[in-house]
Structures are given as C-alpha cells and as structure tokens.
Design an enzyme around this catalytic site. Structure first.
Site, PDB file in Angstrom:
ATOM      1  N   MET A  81       0.824  -1.211   0.000  1.00 44.58           N
ATOM      2  CA  MET A  81       0.000   0.000   0.000  1.00 44.58           C
ATOM      3  C   MET A  81       0.863   1.269   0.000  1.00 44.58           C
ATOM      4  SD  MET A  81      -3.099  -0.836   2.681  1.00 44.58           S
ATOM      5  CE  MET A  81      -4.062   0.612   2.195  1.00 44.58           C
ATOM      6  N   HIS A  82       0.256   2.369  -0.439  1.00 44.20           N
ATOM      7  CA  HIS A  82       0.762   3.733  -0.262  1.00 44.20           C
ATOM      8  C   HIS A  82       1.922   4.114  -1.179  1.00 44.20           C
ATOM      9  CE1 HIS A  82      -1.634   3.309   3.322  1.00 44.20           C
ATOM     10  NE2 HIS A  82      -0.737   2.563   3.938  1.00 44.20           N
ATOM     11  N   ASP A 241      -2.438  -4.936  -0.038  1.00 40.70           N
ATOM     12  CA  ASP A 241      -1.990  -6.189   0.591  1.00 40.70           C
ATOM     13  C   ASP A 241      -2.798  -6.565   1.824  1.00 40.70           C
ATOM     14  OD1 ASP A 241      -0.947  -4.081   2.097  1.00 40.70           O
ATOM     15  OD2 ASP A 241       1.141  -4.721   1.911  1.00 40.70           O
TER      16      ASP A 241
END
Length: 496
Positions: A81-82, A241
């Site tokens: 993520m991110h 995830d």
C-alpha cells in the site's frame, strides 16, 4: 481445467500462487529483490524490478505446472500500500517509486494539516490521519523537492496498479489502494475533490477507481505468449496487501476479524459502514469485498520482535527451542514486560520516537522469560489494535494467521490476552491467496466470495482462552502505563 493466478507484490519480493477453478492450491513461485535504502529514511524501488520479477515468477510457476499453460484465464494482484509510482504523459516511469516505509515526508505531513485546516478537517474528508507512509505526502514532497519531475507527472498509481498497467496497457486503480492515498473519500468511495482542492492538486493525476473485482483489461497478446497465459486472460483489479490478506484469511462478511502476526502486526475487521466516531486511531479503508470497508490497526513490530531477539541473542537456537523455553516460563514472564516498539509505533500510538523496552529484569531472569516477554508484549499490542477495531466492528468470529498461529505457546498467549477464541485456517498464503479468490470472483469463475472461500478454506483448530485471562488483563494495564510513563523519555532520547 482452467486456472487463476494470485500475485502478491511486496517490498522484498513477489509471490505468484496458482490455483484451479475448483479452488485447489497447486503451488507458488517467488522472486526476491531489495529496496534501495538512502540517507534520511529514503526507501525507493524501480518499478521495472517489480515487473521483471513478476514475469519471472509467472514463468516459473507455469513451467512447473505445464497443464496450466494457456489455461490461466485470470489473474489478480495484491500490492504494498501507499507506495507511489509517477508516470508521465506517455506512461513512462519518471523516477523510482517512493515506498510506504519511506520517512522523508514528516514536514509534508504537517503541511497537510495546515493546508487542510487541522486533524478534524482531514478526518472529515478522508477518514484517516496524515502519516508519512501515505501517498499524498510523497506527492507533495515531489512537488517541493523535484519540481521538474513533478511537472512531468500525468498519473500517480500504486505498485500493483503498475503491474496491471504493464499487463494490459490500462492505467487504473481500485478502492482498497485508493483508500491509502489520503486523497480518497472512503465513506463515499470516490476521490475527495475537497482534499485535492486544499492540496492544490489536479484530479487528472489520479486514475479511474474500480472495485477490486472489476476487470482492468485483458492481457496483451505479446505478454500472454511470453508468460504462458490464456489468450484474452482477464486482469482483475485486485487489492491492497492488507485487504487481500484479510480476504485470504476468511474475513468476507460482517462480524469477522483477523489477527495477523507477520513482520508487523495487524487487526482487521469487516465493516459495512462507518458508524462510530472517527478519531484516526484506527485506519478505515475500503475493502476488496464489494461495497464494504475494513477497520485496521497496525503495529510496526510483531513477528519481527521475535526475529530480532533470535538473531541478536539466540542465533544458535531454533524457533522450536525458543518456543520450548517460552513455554517453560510462567504467564507474566516472571515479572518482565516487553514494549515492542523497536521501530516506533503506528497504532495505538502514532509515535516515531517510541522504542523497545524490557521492564522488570532481575538477577533471576532466565532466557525463557525474555522470550515469553516478547511474545506477551506483541500480544498486548495486538489487544490494543483489536480494541480499536471493535470500536467499529461487532466481532463474533476471529481468525489468526502468521507466527502466532504456528506457535502453540504464542497462539495460546494471544488467545488469553485478547480473551477470544481464535480460529486457525489451513491457508497460509495470505495476500496471494486473497488475490486469487478476487480473480476467481472477478472473472466470473466463482459466483461470490462465500463460494470461493468454501472451495478451499477450512478451520483446522480453535485456540480457546485459558486460565491466564485475568492475570494478563492486569499486566496489560501496566503495559499501557509503561508507554505513558516513558513517552517523554523516548522523545528526549531521540533528541540526544
């Protein structure tokens, strides 16, 4: 027989899982790589590394199961993520991706609150706190520090979206990854025009948002031939995830939650809407299940705490030996409490200064006490996360995965500390398996997630709370007091 692939694109490697349309796991292939660590907390990766290793993993698994060649009808990616991938107008990568664990954006995080009008305003728009790991601070950092690169930006996407783009030529994302950008209106499942306006960002740099089970596109003919996939194989949007991991661990309906003891630790609960007061203490993200959300608490160090203890003090011992030593120590570790903040902490304390502590060591302290204290400290941290999640979720079924599920003594400690029955599943694949289930449902090979789960997911044992519940409840209260008592000392230590 037809097949699908579930791909987990992580920070240190990619894993490709092959399952049949009946839900049977046939095998997996993995490829490892390393992030680029720079000065001042910089952590970056070249997206081409993800792509080349993903292709290699797919080729490996198809080579090992030749019956699947040309019969992989769909695939789906789970991704870290991110982390931010910056593309120019021609779809080319502008610079290395800035990863989720990069900490260069502290000043940008503060700026977000200033530009948005404070914490309450941020929570009202995107339902989550501004943290260094999120995508928006990285975009602002690029604008301030690399203006020439920023001027080239046509689209910002996440890692698994880059893989989908390379497979299909289509630049899109989906709700669970969009939710981790700090630019997404989680409650209404759309980009936040208000947040974009306050950040002076153009919405055009953000891709179209799909549901996790939507089709991004079809794999190009050249790539299908190269990788051994079916012609016109569908690329399903996939998910972040943690979202995919929860799906893979059975959290598919209201009342279900999962505790995960991986490198970090998480507690995730299924949400059908945001009803409680939003404080930012728990992450509220869109889920890979259609029209749903999840509440997530994340501690930065869980299984890694035991890994650190082993390699630092018990390098010559196996994990089985560590478990035996811990099992011989009494509940409460003969008076030792461990604070597992080896890398700072995210939940329940957003505190980069926090550090690990062994409290209560005496001349009679033995090896098993130290090991058990680490297990108990992680369990106390999981209880903090679970408590945050249950502020939003009425949980009646809890799964456990990771190191805590594999270790008999650790699993029992967690069940006693959280005071819940914990169900252990036969599936250990986590995000890649969740991605595979998303591929099955998204491609229409399975009518719904309940059916997909029923094909292959089974509860193999249940860990019930035992005789130490009340004792651990008392120790947990002291555990929390220890952080409060040391908060300022942690800060002073970092200043020194």
């Amino acid at each position: 027989m037809n097949y699908v692939l579930g791909i987990d694109l992580g920070t240190s490697g990619v894993k490709c899982l092959l399952i049949s349309e009946e839900g049977n796991i046939l095998g997996s292939a993995s490829k490892s790589y390393k992030p680029d660590f720079g000065q001042n907390g910089y952590v970056e990766q070249d997206p081409s590394v993800w792509w080349e290793n993903t292709k290699a993993a797919i080729k490996d698994i198809i080579a090992r199961y030749p019956d699947a060649r040309g019969k992989v009808m769909a695939l789906s990616c789970s991704g870290q993520m991110h982390s931010s991938v910056f593309l120019d107008k021609d779809g080319n990568v502008i610079r290395k991706a800035i990863l989720w664990n990069d900490t260069r954006t502290t000043s940008q995080t503060k700026e977000i609150y200033e530009m948005a009008g404070g914490l309450e305003s941020v929570l009202g728009m995107v339902y989550n706190k501004a943290l260094e790991g999120f995508t928006l601070p990285k975009i602002l950092w690029l604008r301030e520090n690399e203006p020439l690169n920023f001027k080239k930006v046509s689209k910002v996407i996440m890692p698994k979206d880059y893989i989908n783009y390379m497979l299909t030529g289509n630049i899109k994302t989906e709700v669970s990854d969009a939710a981790g950008t700090l630019l997404f209106d989680v409650k209404n499942s759309r980009w936040s025009s208000e947040m974009l306006e306050k950040m002076s960002l153009n919405k055009d740099i953000l891709p179209e948002v799909l549901q996790s089970t939507d089709v991004v596109g079809l794999v190009s003919d050249d790539i299908s031939d190269e990788l051994g996939l079916a012609k016109d194989a569908k690329v399903i949007a996939g998910g972040a995830d943690n979202s995919c991991a929860a799906v893979g661990n059975g959290v598919i309906s209201k009342g279900q939650a999962v505790l995960s003891v991986g490198t970090s630790g998480t507690a995730i609960g299924y949400l059908d809407g945001i009803n409680g007061k939003v404080t930012g203490d728990v992450h509220l993200f869109n889920y890979s299940m259609p029209d749903s959300l999840y509440a997530m608490g994340c501690m930065l160090c869980a299984g890694e705490a035991l890994n650190w203890l082993k390699r630092t003090f018990f390098a010559d011992n196996s994990f089985d030996e560590l478990n035996a030593l811990a099992d011989a120590s009494p509940a409460g570790s003969d008076g030792i409490i461990f604070l597992p903040y080896l890398f700072g902490e995210r939940c329940p304390y957003s505190d980069a200064n926090a550090r690990g502590v062994f409290f209560g060591i005496s001349g009679g302290t033995e090896k098993g006490d130290m090991i058990r204290a680490v297990m108990e400290g992680v369990a106390f941290g999981l209880k903090d996360l679970f408590t945050l999640v249950t502020d939003f979720v009425d949980v009646n079924e809890v799964y456990i995965t990771g190191g805590g599920a594999k270790s008999k003594v650790w699993g029992q400690i967690i069940a006693d500390v959280v005071n819940r029955e914990l169900k252990v599943l036969n599936i250990e694949e986590g995000p890649s398996f969740g991605a595979a289930l998303i591929a099955l449902v998204g491609a229409g090979m399975c009518p719904d997630f309940e059916t997909a789960k029923g094909k292959s997911v089974k509860v193999i044992k249940t860990i019930k709370p035992g005789e130490n519940v009340l004792k651990y409840d008392s120790i947990h209260k002291l555990y929390k007091e220890l952080y409060t008592a040391n908060k300022e000392a942690f800060k002073k230590l970092q200043e020194i």
